[in-house]
Design a protein around this motif. Sequence first.
Motif, PDB file in Angstrom:
ATOM      1  N   ALA A  14       0.833  -1.196   0.000  1.00 16.85           N
ATOM      2  CA  ALA A  14       0.000   0.000   0.000  1.00 16.85           C
ATOM      3  C   ALA A  14       0.872   1.253   0.000  1.00 16.85           C
ATOM      4  O   ALA A  14       1.899   1.309   0.694  1.00 16.85           O
ATOM      5  CB  ALA A  14      -0.917  -0.005   1.216  1.00 16.85           C
ATOM      6  N   GLY A  15       0.465   2.210  -0.814  1.00 17.82           N
ATOM      7  CA  GLY A  15       1.236   3.439  -0.956  1.00 17.82           C
ATOM      8  C   GLY A  15       2.194   3.423  -2.127  1.00 17.82           C
ATOM      9  O   GLY A  15       2.747   4.464  -2.507  1.00 17.82           O
ATOM     10  N   GLY A  16       2.386   2.240  -2.680  1.00 15.58           N
ATOM     11  CA  GLY A  16       3.304   2.106  -3.798  1.00 15.58           C
ATOM     12  C   GLY A  16       2.667   2.468  -5.129  1.00 15.58           C
ATOM     13  O   GLY A  16       1.510   2.910  -5.193  1.00 15.58           O
ATOM     14  N   GLN A  81      -1.033   4.851 -15.054  1.00 18.04           N
ATOM     15  CA  GLN A  81      -0.103   5.052 -13.950  1.00 18.04           C
ATOM     16  C   GLN A  81      -0.908   5.070 -12.664  1.00 18.04           C
ATOM     17  O   GLN A  81      -1.833   5.883 -12.519  1.00 18.04           O
ATOM     18  CB  GLN A  81       0.658   6.372 -14.122  1.00 18.04           C
ATOM     19  CG  GLN A  81       1.613   6.680 -12.986  1.00 18.04           C
ATOM     20  CD  GLN A  81       2.736   5.667 -12.877  1.00 18.04           C
ATOM     21  OE1 GLN A  81       3.278   5.206 -13.874  1.00 18.04           O
ATOM     22  NE2 GLN A  81       3.074   5.295 -11.654  1.00 18.04           N
ATOM     23  N   MET A  82      -0.546   4.187 -11.751  1.00 19.05           N
ATOM     24  CA  MET A  82      -1.290   4.049 -10.503  1.00 19.05           C
ATOM     25  C   MET A  82      -0.370   4.384  -9.336  1.00 19.05           C
ATOM     26  O   MET A  82       0.630   3.696  -9.115  1.00 19.05           O
ATOM     27  CB  MET A  82      -1.824   2.618 -10.365  1.00 19.05           C
ATOM     28  CG  MET A  82      -2.665   2.171 -11.551  1.00 19.05           C
ATOM     29  SD  MET A  82      -3.333   0.506 -11.369  1.00 19.05           S
ATOM     30  CE  MET A  82      -1.840  -0.456 -11.480  1.00 19.05           C
ATOM     31  N   ASN A  83      -0.694   5.439  -8.637  1.00 23.25           N
ATOM     32  CA  ASN A  83       0.076   5.881  -7.476  1.00 23.25           C
ATOM     33  C   ASN A  83      -0.748   5.772  -6.202  1.00 23.25           C
ATOM     34  O   ASN A  83      -1.974   5.666  -6.256  1.00 23.25           O
ATOM     35  CB  ASN A  83       0.533   7.330  -7.677  1.00 23.25           C
ATOM     36  CG  ASN A  83       1.432   7.513  -8.872  1.00 23.25           C
ATOM     37  OD1 ASN A  83       2.209   6.629  -9.226  1.00 23.25           O
ATOM     38  ND2 ASN A  83       1.326   8.665  -9.512  1.00 23.25           N
ATOM     39  N   SER A  84      -0.063   5.807  -5.088  1.00 27.90           N
ATOM     40  CA  SER A  84      -0.733   5.735  -3.775  1.00 27.90           C
ATOM     41  C   SER A  84      -1.727   4.592  -3.730  1.00 27.90           C
ATOM     42  O   SER A  84      -2.891   4.757  -3.332  1.00 27.90           O
ATOM     43  CB  SER A  84      -1.436   7.069  -3.470  1.00 27.90           C
ATOM     44  OG  SER A  84      -0.518   8.148  -3.495  1.00 27.90           O
ATOM     45  N   THR A 117      -1.996  -6.680  -7.214  1.00 20.57           N
ATOM     46  CA  THR A 117      -2.263  -7.028  -5.819  1.00 20.57           C
ATOM     47  C   THR A 117      -1.589  -6.002  -4.926  1.00 20.57           C
ATOM     48  O   THR A 117      -0.379  -5.798  -5.018  1.00 20.57           O
ATOM     49  CB  THR A 117      -1.744  -8.430  -5.486  1.00 20.57           C
ATOM     50  OG1 THR A 117      -2.354  -9.394  -6.362  1.00 20.57           O
ATOM     51  CG2 THR A 117      -2.069  -8.787  -4.039  1.00 20.57           C
ATOM     52  N   VAL A 118      -2.385  -5.367  -4.082  1.00 19.18           N
ATOM     53  CA  VAL A 118      -1.868  -4.362  -3.162  1.00 19.18           C
ATOM     54  C   VAL A 118      -2.053  -4.882  -1.742  1.00 19.18           C
ATOM     55  O   VAL A 118      -3.174  -5.136  -1.307  1.00 19.18           O
ATOM     56  CB  VAL A 118      -2.588  -3.021  -3.333  1.00 19.18           C
ATOM     57  CG1 VAL A 118      -1.944  -1.971  -2.423  1.00 19.18           C
ATOM     58  CG2 VAL A 118      -2.551  -2.564  -4.785  1.00 19.18           C
ATOM     59  N   SER A 119      -0.959  -5.042  -1.041  1.00 20.56           N
ATOM     60  CA  SER A 119      -1.006  -5.562   0.325  1.00 20.56           C
ATOM     61  C   SER A 119      -0.920  -4.418   1.330  1.00 20.56           C
ATOM     62  O   SER A 119      -0.274  -3.400   1.080  1.00 20.56           O
ATOM     63  CB  SER A 119       0.120  -6.559   0.555  1.00 20.56           C
ATOM     64  OG  SER A 119       1.370  -5.949   0.311  1.00 20.56           O
ATOM     65  N   SER A 120      -1.561  -4.628   2.449  1.00 18.11           N
ATOM     66  CA  SER A 120      -1.569  -3.581   3.479  1.00 18.11           C
ATOM     67  C   SER A 120      -0.373  -3.691   4.403  1.00 18.11           C
ATOM     68  O   SER A 120       0.363  -4.662   4.391  1.00 18.11           O
ATOM     69  CB  SER A 120      -2.866  -3.678   4.290  1.00 18.11           C
ATOM     70  OG  SER A 120      -2.983  -4.959   4.862  1.00 18.11           O
TER      71      SER A 120
END
Length: 120
Positions: A14-16, A81-84, A117-120
Amino acid sequence: QVQLVESGGGSVQAGGSLSLSCTASGTAVSLNSMAWYLQGPGHERELVARMSESGTTNYADSVKGRFTISRNNTKNAVFLQMNSLKPEDTGVYSCYIVAEDDSRNYYPRWGQGTQVTVSS
Protein backbone atom coordinates in the motif's frame (compact mmCIF):
# COMPACT_ATOMS: atom_id res chain seq x y z
CA GLN A 1 -6.69 -8.48 -37.14
CA VAL A 2 -6.35 -6.20 -34.13
CA GLN A 3 -4.98 -7.57 -30.90
CA LEU A 4 -4.14 -6.04 -27.55
CA VAL A 5 -1.23 -6.99 -25.37
CA GLU A 6 -1.12 -5.84 -21.78
CA SER A 7 1.93 -5.62 -19.57
CA GLY A 8 2.75 -4.38 -16.12
CA GLY A 9 0.94 -5.15 -12.92
CA GLY A 10 2.24 -7.27 -10.09
CA SER A 11 2.35 -6.99 -6.33
CA VAL A 12 3.06 -3.90 -4.29
CA GLN A 13 2.57 -2.63 -0.78
CA ALA A 14 0.00 0.00 0.00
CA GLY A 15 1.24 3.44 -0.96
CA GLY A 16 3.30 2.11 -3.80
CA SER A 17 3.00 2.63 -7.53
CA LEU A 18 2.53 0.48 -10.59
CA SER A 19 2.21 1.17 -14.28
CA LEU A 20 0.16 -0.77 -16.81
CA SER A 21 0.46 -0.63 -20.56
CA CYS A 22 -1.69 -1.91 -23.38
CA THR A 23 -0.53 -1.97 -26.98
CA ALA A 24 -2.70 -2.51 -30.01
CA SER A 25 -1.24 -4.33 -32.99
CA GLY A 26 -2.74 -4.51 -36.43
CA THR A 27 -2.48 -3.18 -39.93
CA ALA A 28 -2.94 0.55 -40.32
CA VAL A 29 -4.96 1.13 -37.18
CA SER A 30 -4.98 4.00 -34.80
CA LEU A 31 -6.48 4.41 -31.37
CA ASN A 32 -9.92 5.93 -31.12
CA SER A 33 -11.02 5.66 -27.51
CA MET A 34 -9.61 3.65 -24.62
CA ALA A 35 -10.31 2.68 -21.06
CA TRP A 36 -9.12 0.63 -18.12
CA TYR A 37 -11.42 -1.56 -16.07
CA LEU A 38 -10.95 -3.32 -12.75
CA GLN A 39 -12.56 -6.51 -11.55
CA GLY A 40 -11.89 -6.86 -7.86
CA PRO A 41 -12.38 -10.10 -5.92
CA GLY A 42 -16.09 -10.81 -5.70
CA HIS A 43 -16.96 -7.71 -7.67
CA GLU A 44 -18.17 -6.99 -11.16
CA ARG A 45 -15.90 -5.29 -13.63
CA GLU A 46 -15.99 -1.53 -13.22
CA LEU A 47 -14.62 1.41 -15.11
CA VAL A 48 -11.48 2.93 -13.65
CA ALA A 49 -10.43 5.47 -16.26
CA ARG A 50 -11.17 6.31 -19.85
CA MET A 51 -9.95 8.64 -22.56
CA SER A 52 -11.95 9.76 -25.56
CA GLU A 53 -10.61 10.24 -29.06
CA SER A 54 -10.22 13.94 -28.33
CA GLY A 55 -8.25 13.24 -25.18
CA THR A 56 -10.95 13.95 -22.62
CA THR A 57 -10.41 11.82 -19.53
CA ASN A 58 -12.77 10.51 -16.87
CA TYR A 59 -11.94 8.66 -13.68
CA ALA A 60 -13.82 6.70 -11.09
CA ASP A 61 -14.15 8.71 -7.91
CA SER A 62 -12.12 6.10 -6.05
CA VAL A 63 -9.00 6.73 -8.13
CA LYS A 64 -9.17 10.45 -8.87
CA GLY A 65 -5.91 12.14 -8.05
CA ARG A 66 -4.07 8.81 -7.85
CA PHE A 67 -4.40 7.22 -11.30
CA THR A 68 -3.57 8.72 -14.67
CA ILE A 69 -4.55 7.37 -18.08
CA SER A 70 -2.39 8.40 -21.03
CA ARG A 71 -1.72 7.37 -24.59
CA ASN A 72 1.08 7.18 -27.13
CA ASN A 73 -0.43 7.41 -30.58
CA THR A 74 2.85 6.56 -32.31
CA LYS A 75 3.07 3.28 -30.46
CA ASN A 76 -0.69 2.66 -30.39
CA ALA A 77 -0.42 2.25 -26.66
CA VAL A 78 -2.41 3.30 -23.63
CA PHE A 79 -1.05 3.48 -20.11
CA LEU A 80 -2.38 3.58 -16.59
CA GLN A 81 -0.10 5.05 -13.95
CA MET A 82 -1.29 4.05 -10.50
CA ASN A 83 0.08 5.88 -7.48
CA SER A 84 -0.73 5.74 -3.77
CA LEU A 85 -2.16 2.30 -4.26
CA LYS A 86 -4.62 0.92 -1.73
CA PRO A 87 -5.60 -2.69 -0.95
CA GLU A 88 -9.00 -2.01 -2.50
CA ASP A 89 -7.25 -1.39 -5.84
CA THR A 90 -6.50 -5.12 -5.96
CA GLY A 91 -7.89 -7.09 -8.87
CA VAL A 92 -7.58 -7.80 -12.56
CA TYR A 93 -7.11 -4.75 -14.73
CA SER A 94 -8.19 -4.96 -18.36
CA CYS A 95 -7.74 -2.43 -21.09
CA TYR A 96 -10.44 -1.74 -23.63
CA ILE A 97 -9.53 -0.03 -26.85
CA VAL A 98 -11.50 0.95 -29.90
CA ALA A 99 -9.09 0.94 -32.81
CA GLU A 100 -9.86 2.56 -36.13
CA ASP A 101 -8.49 1.95 -39.63
CA ASP A 102 -8.18 4.31 -42.55
CA SER A 103 -11.61 3.27 -43.83
CA ARG A 104 -13.18 4.29 -40.51
CA ASN A 105 -13.87 0.71 -39.53
CA TYR A 106 -13.86 0.30 -35.75
CA TYR A 107 -12.42 -2.60 -33.81
CA PRO A 108 -13.37 -2.80 -30.11
CA ARG A 109 -10.99 -5.09 -28.28
CA TRP A 110 -10.25 -6.22 -24.74
CA GLY A 111 -6.83 -6.92 -23.34
CA GLN A 112 -6.10 -10.21 -21.64
CA GLY A 113 -6.14 -8.69 -18.16
CA THR A 114 -3.32 -8.32 -15.68
CA GLN A 115 -3.33 -8.91 -11.94
CA VAL A 116 -2.57 -6.13 -9.49
CA THR A 117 -2.26 -7.03 -5.82
CA VAL A 118 -1.87 -4.36 -3.16
CA SER A 119 -1.01 -5.56 0.33
CA SER A 120 -1.57 -3.58 3.48
